[in-house]
Design an enzyme around this catalytic site. Structure first.
Site, PDB file in Angstrom:
ATOM      1  N   LYS A   1       0.886  -1.246   0.007  1.00  0.00           N
ATOM      2  CA  LYS A   1      -0.136   0.077  -0.001  1.00  0.00           C
ATOM      3  C   LYS A   1       0.817   1.245   0.051  1.00  0.00           C
ATOM      4  O   LYS A   1       0.605   2.312  -0.568  1.00  0.00           O
ATOM      5  CB  LYS A   1      -1.027  -0.015   1.074  1.00  0.00           C
ATOM      6  CG  LYS A   1      -2.326  -0.998   1.012  1.00  0.00           C
ATOM      7  CD  LYS A   1      -3.075  -0.515   1.784  1.00  0.00           C
ATOM      8  CE  LYS A   1      -4.352  -1.479   1.385  1.00  0.00           C
ATOM      9  NZ  LYS A   1      -5.502  -1.187   2.373  1.00  0.00           N
TER      10      LYS A   1
ATOM     11  N   LYS B   1      -7.444 -12.384  -7.717  1.00  0.00           N
ATOM     12  CA  LYS B   1      -8.654 -12.522  -6.758  1.00  0.00           C
ATOM     13  C   LYS B   1      -9.578 -11.119  -7.378  1.00  0.00           C
ATOM     14  O   LYS B   1      -8.970 -10.053  -7.489  1.00  0.00           O
ATOM     15  CB  LYS B   1      -8.338 -12.297  -5.369  1.00  0.00           C
ATOM     16  CG  LYS B   1      -9.192 -12.408  -4.274  1.00  0.00           C
ATOM     17  CD  LYS B   1      -8.526 -12.541  -2.983  1.00  0.00           C
ATOM     18  CE  LYS B   1      -9.536 -11.768  -2.117  1.00  0.00           C
ATOM     19  NZ  LYS B   1      -9.028 -11.762  -0.774  1.00  0.00           N
TER      20      LYS B   1
ATOM     21  N   LYS C   1     -12.870  -5.568  -5.098  1.00  0.00           N
ATOM     22  CA  LYS C   1     -13.761  -4.240  -5.190  1.00  0.00           C
ATOM     23  C   LYS C   1     -12.845  -2.897  -5.445  1.00  0.00           C
ATOM     24  O   LYS C   1     -13.532  -1.988  -5.772  1.00  0.00           O
ATOM     25  CB  LYS C   1     -14.451  -4.346  -4.049  1.00  0.00           C
ATOM     26  CG  LYS C   1     -13.471  -4.018  -2.411  1.00  0.00           C
ATOM     27  CD  LYS C   1     -14.588  -4.032  -1.217  1.00  0.00           C
ATOM     28  CE  LYS C   1     -14.006  -4.348  -0.100  1.00  0.00           C
ATOM     29  NZ  LYS C   1     -12.899  -4.377   0.665  1.00  0.00           N
TER      30      LYS C   1
END
Ligand code: TRP
Length: 335
Positions: free
Chosen positions: A119, A201, A204
């Site tokens: 991140k 995967k 969202k």
């Protein structure tokens, strides 16, 4: 009041960040399993809104999404009568315990967290201290309820391991205080992959909306996204996991129909990819229909929604309070 029977069951806790609208990956990978675990466990399910602000989010949007995610939990079958379902910020004990744990967590171990590294590489202009200490807040979420099993995806396993290390360290230093948690991989776990990049995967936060299907997507959107789903050039429908695109569609069909991959292969035997895609779209639409109807009902009833949030928070706080008192006392803090 709750019966005492619930307290004899092992505790579980999990959470989802309200950063964006949840996908069928969140449904089949988490929410559906959460719903089935409600009787066997003393379950705590939360909307992790404090975690969501580590990446800048508009306050009004965060507030709205937190309520929507809570409504979606209920619509997906999380029953507030059987489980403790709540919004993280409604229970201030999470942040109180975070400070206590922070003083027992090391910079070195936090720097090793894969998610922090990823991140901070992505948001180089906002590497805030919250992003760095996020796993300690997550440890507090878990330890404040003395939860034993933590249903999480592979990406969160490292944070549960860190939680264990902190809990063991604390127990050694101050005496038995915390239940030592374990990651929990559900028996019938389903890993739903991206429709566009089936090796990844379903997420969202995927910038390409064709990669995911939201729980709240309309039937025509679902049909369109399925039409665009990546397959391969083989043409035949088999259950070979190496053919990632076709395999993903088959496994989505399996989870929608509660069947096995073999059942799905048999169902589509001799058919083409067009039939596979429309069959999967129909199965998804059927699965989501009752959830979408219930979601609309719950979200429209603000009084009910607020009452459920309030009750969930009270119930969560009753447990959390006890842990924080114990921990603060052991550390020499008066409250
Ligand atoms: N960090 C988790 C995620 O991003 C969400 C979360 C917050 C969580 N607190 C938790 C999951 C505690 C399990 C237990 O997916």
């Amino acid at each position: 009041m709750e019966t005492t029977a619930t307290t004899t069951k092992p505790g579980i806790l999990s959470g989802i960040q309200p950063t964006s609208v949840l996908t069928i990956g969140n449904y089949f990978g988490a929410l559906k399993n959460w719903a089935t675990m409600q009787d066997e466990f003393d379950a705590y399910y939360m909307v992790a809104n404090l975690h969501a602000q580590t990446v800048k989010m508009d306050p009004a949007e965060l507030r709205r999404r937190s309520a929507e995610t809570f409504a979606l939990f209920l619509a997906a079958g999380i029953d507030p009568a059987r489980s403790t379902v709540f919004v993280q910020s409604h229970v201030p004990e999470h942040t109180q315990l975070t400070w206590a744990l922070m003083c027992n967590a090391y910079m070195g171990e936090l720097s090793r967290m894969t998610q922090f590294k990823e991140k901070s590489a992505k948001t180089a202009d906002n590497i805030n201290a919250g992003l760095f200490t996020y796993p300690v807040l997550m440890a507090a979420d878990i330890l404040v309820y003395q939860a034993k099993y933590i249903p999480v995806g592979a990406d969160q396993k490292q944070h549960v391991e860190l939680t264990r290390d902190i809990a063991i360290r604390f127990n050694n230093m101050y005496g038995e205080t915390f239940v030592i948690p374990e990651p929990y991989i559900p028996k019938i776990g389903a890993r739903v992959m991206s429709l566009q990049e089936p090796e990844k995967k379903m997420s969202k936060s995927d910038p390409n909306p064709n990669g995911y299907i939201r729980i709240l997507d309309e039937p025509d959107v679902i049909i369109k996204k399925l039409k665009r789903a990546v397959t391969d050039s083989e043409g035949e429908i088999t259950g070979n996991p190496e053919r990632a695109g076709v395999y993903n569609l088959l496994s989505i069909y399996s989870v929608c129909t509660n069947g096995s991959i073999e059942d799905s292969v048999a169902h589509f035997a001799g058919k083409g990819y067009g039939d596979l895609k429309s069959g999967v779209a129909d199965a998804i639409i059927e699965t989501l229909k009752p959830i979408q109807t219930e979601y609309a009902r719950v979200l429209a009833d603000k009084a009910y929604l607020n009452e459920m949030m309030k009750r969930g928070a009270e119930r969560a706080q009753a447990t959390a309070r006890k842990t924080v008192r114990k921990v603060y006392h052991k550390m020499g803090f008066d409250t």
